[in-house]
Design an enzyme around this catalytic site. Structure first.
Site, PDB file in Angstrom:
ATOM      1  CB  CYS A 195     -59.219 -25.694 -32.917  1.00 39.12           C
ATOM      2  SG  CYS A 195     -58.223 -26.797 -33.947  1.00 39.12           S
ATOM      3  CG  HIS A 206     -58.275 -20.486 -43.546  1.00 37.12           C
ATOM      4  ND1 HIS A 206     -57.173 -20.612 -42.722  1.00 37.12           N
ATOM      5  CD2 HIS A 206     -58.114 -19.312 -44.208  1.00 37.12           C
ATOM      6  CE1 HIS A 206     -56.391 -19.560 -42.880  1.00 37.12           C
ATOM      7  NE2 HIS A 206     -56.935 -18.756 -43.777  1.00 37.12           N
TER       8      HIS A 206
HETATM    9  P1  AMP Z   1     -55.327 -16.071 -44.003  1.00 38.59           P
HETATM   10  O1  AMP Z   1     -54.688 -14.713 -44.038  1.00 38.59           O
HETATM   11  O2  AMP Z   1     -55.454 -16.758 -45.327  1.00 38.59           O
HETATM   12  O3  AMP Z   1     -54.682 -16.948 -42.949  1.00 38.59           O
HETATM   13  O4  AMP Z   1     -56.843 -15.820 -43.579  1.00 38.59           O
HETATM   14  C1  AMP Z   1     -57.237 -15.664 -42.254  1.00 38.59           C
HETATM   15  C2  AMP Z   1     -58.587 -15.003 -42.287  1.00 38.59           C
HETATM   16  O5  AMP Z   1     -59.214 -15.202 -41.036  1.00 38.59           O
HETATM   17  C3  AMP Z   1     -58.551 -13.492 -42.549  1.00 38.59           C
HETATM   18  O6  AMP Z   1     -59.288 -13.190 -43.736  1.00 38.59           O
HETATM   19  C4  AMP Z   1     -59.200 -12.910 -41.289  1.00 38.59           C
HETATM   20  O7  AMP Z   1     -60.006 -11.797 -41.567  1.00 38.59           O
HETATM   21  C5  AMP Z   1     -60.015 -14.076 -40.776  1.00 38.59           C
HETATM   22  N1  AMP Z   1     -60.284 -14.085 -39.343  1.00 38.59           N
HETATM   23  C6  AMP Z   1     -59.402 -13.891 -38.337  1.00 38.59           C
HETATM   24  N2  AMP Z   1     -60.019 -14.007 -37.152  1.00 38.59           N
HETATM   25  C7  AMP Z   1     -61.316 -14.295 -37.410  1.00 38.59           C
HETATM   26  C8  AMP Z   1     -62.479 -14.538 -36.606  1.00 38.59           C
HETATM   27  N3  AMP Z   1     -62.406 -14.500 -35.264  1.00 38.59           N
HETATM   28  N4  AMP Z   1     -63.650 -14.774 -37.217  1.00 38.59           N
HETATM   29  C9  AMP Z   1     -63.729 -14.802 -38.570  1.00 38.59           C
HETATM   30  N5  AMP Z   1     -62.682 -14.608 -39.383  1.00 38.59           N
HETATM   31  C10 AMP Z   1     -61.497 -14.342 -38.810  1.00 38.59           C
HETATM   32 ZN    ZN Z   2     -56.901 -25.589 -35.346  1.00 34.90          ZN
END
Ligand code: AMP
Ligand code: ZN
Length: 115
Positions: free
Chosen positions: A8, A101
């Protein structure tokens, strides 16, 4: 907007990200820890913790997320080579950030089944 939610805050511009697409409903940005040469995350601006929390009222938004992923793949030039869209849900799904996502992965051959 949930102030404690990382995604968010990214969609709101409070935390920096490498944006690739934005509109009134959807925000897309590059994954900070890419699992492939192209790794984009497509999120709704509306906070939904996971696919388990999406309801019938979110039907159009969920469709828009998927079509946005396709448009981004076309815009970035890897749609024709192919790509993978993934939504991890909950603990067994490997979800680590609890704002829904769609991962969009491309730029190399991806194996199947996933680990
Ligand atoms: P999931 O494991 O499916 O919940 O994916 C979460 C994703 O968010 C992972 O691939 C992380 O590398 C990515 N992630 C976490 N923090 C950030 C951030 N600040 N900016 C971009 N990607 C992020
Ligand atoms: Zn959110």
């Amino acid at each position: 907007m949930t102030s404690q939610c990382l995604f968010c805050r990214i969609a709101a511009g409070d935390i920096p990200s490498n944006k690739v697409y934005s509109d009134d409903d959807v925000y897309a940005f590059r994954d900070i820890n890419p699992a492939a040469p192209q790794h984009i995350l497509v999120i709704p601006r509306k906070h939904l913790s996971s696919l388990n929390d999406a309801g019938p009222e979110d039907q159009a938004l969920m469709g828009k997320l998927l079509l946005s992923a396709r448009s981004i793949a076309q815009e970035l030039g890897f749609a024709d080579d192919g790509f993978r869209t993934v939504i991890n849900t909950g603990e067994h799904g490997g979800q680590t950030v609890f704002h829904i996502h769609v991962h969009v992965l491309s730029g190399r051959h991806l194996s199947w089944p996933p680990g």
